[in-house]
Write a protein that holds these residues in place. Structure first.
Motif, short mmCIF file in Angstrom:
data_model
loop_
_atom_site.label_atom_id
_atom_site.label_comp_id
_atom_site.label_asym_id
_atom_site.label_seq_id
_atom_site.Cartn_x
_atom_site.Cartn_y
_atom_site.Cartn_z
N ALA A 126 0.68 -0.97 0.01
CA ALA A 126 0.14 0.14 -0.08
C ALA A 126 0.94 1.40 -0.12
O ALA A 126 0.85 2.23 -0.73
N HIS A 127 2.16 1.63 0.92
CA HIS A 127 2.61 2.71 0.45
C HIS A 127 3.20 2.71 0.02
O HIS A 127 3.82 3.71 -0.84
N VAL A 128 3.89 1.72 -0.92
CA VAL A 128 4.99 1.81 -2.33
C VAL A 128 3.72 2.10 -3.09
O VAL A 128 4.11 3.06 -4.20
N ALA A 129 2.64 1.28 -3.20
CA ALA A 129 1.54 2.68 -4.73
C ALA A 129 1.48 3.09 -3.93
O ALA A 129 1.05 4.49 -5.03
N ASP A 130 1.08 4.04 -3.08
CA ASP A 130 0.62 5.35 -2.54
C ASP A 130 1.37 6.51 -3.50
O ASP A 130 1.67 7.64 -3.75
N THR A 131 3.24 5.92 -3.51
CA THR A 131 4.28 6.62 -3.51
C THR A 131 3.99 6.82 -5.32
O THR A 131 4.27 7.58 -5.56
#
Length: 226
Positions: free
Chosen positions: A18-23
């Motif tokens: 999720a954090h990678v996709a948000d970034t």
């Protein structure tokens, strides 16, 4: 002591999908899809690129997760103006869903290209899809007709926004080569084609609404559901 943690490590956010996709979605508006590499994302996250391969085996897997996050944002409780339960006529409901999808895609540079062809990584879309198909079948569509009608409107929207973002990557931004007057001059020997530029490369909101009505009217005429 051996069990003491480095304060810098404590400040680092957890590296998950999720954090990678948000970034990646944040970076997308700056670099576009072509510039969105795992290396670029890793640099933004201040990690080594191989760390991302624990979560995504390739770029398409990342795009799948990005599309899923985009969908979650579209239907999330915090998204103003998004209707969660089918309502009104089936015609208006299909058009409303398409407007919401277009609005979401336009928030991201190359948003339609990210979304198109990607697979959702979870089942977040299941409840809404089930409700939409039930709504259409209760309105008089066969199960196959409901699937075809909804997917046709969906694909029209993706295709339209893909072309729209080819001209205007972001609202207010225009790619070189799409000047209507220059195009008309170049096609001066073909007056109808020259005049068409005014209708093809401007007024995207109006064009989208007209195209949407054409698609929905065609569905109504084809299946005879009023």
């Amino acid at each position: 002591m051996a069990d003491e943690k480095n304060p810098k490590d404590a400040k680092k956010p957890k590296l998950d999908k999720a954090h990678v996709a948000d970034t990646a979605l944040d970076l997308l508006n700056d670099v576009g899809l072509e510039g969105l590499t795992l290396r670029a994302i890793a640099k933004e996250l201040n990690v080594q690129a191989p760390a991302l391969y624990w979560h995504f085996k390739n770029k398409q897997a990342l795009l799948d997760e990005m599309a899923t996050v985009m969908f979650r944002r579209m239907v999330g409780a915090g998204e103003a103006g998004v209707a969660h339960e089918p309502q009104g006529s089936w015609q208006e409901w299909l058009m409303l869903g398409s407007r919401q999808l277009r609005a979401t895609l336009l928030r991201y540079r190359d948003g339609a290209r990210v979304f198109s062809g990607s697979q959702f990584t979870g089942t977040d879309h299941g409840p809404g899809m089930e409700a939409n198909l039930r709504f259409l079948t209760e309105a008089g569509f066969g199960a196959d007709q409901a699937a075809w009608a909804s997917s046709t409107v969906w694909m029209f929207t993706l295709g339209f926004v893909t072309e729209e973002q080819g001209v205007q990557p972001l609202p207010g931004e225009r790619r070189p080569g799409y000047d209507v007057a220059e195009r008309a001059e170049m096609l001066a020997d073909y007056p109808l084609a020259a005049a068409a530029g005014e209708h093809l490369f401007t007024g995207f909101d109006e064009r989208f609404e007209e195209g949407l009505r054409l698609i929905v009217a065609g569905i109504e005429a084809r299946y005879g559901v009023r």
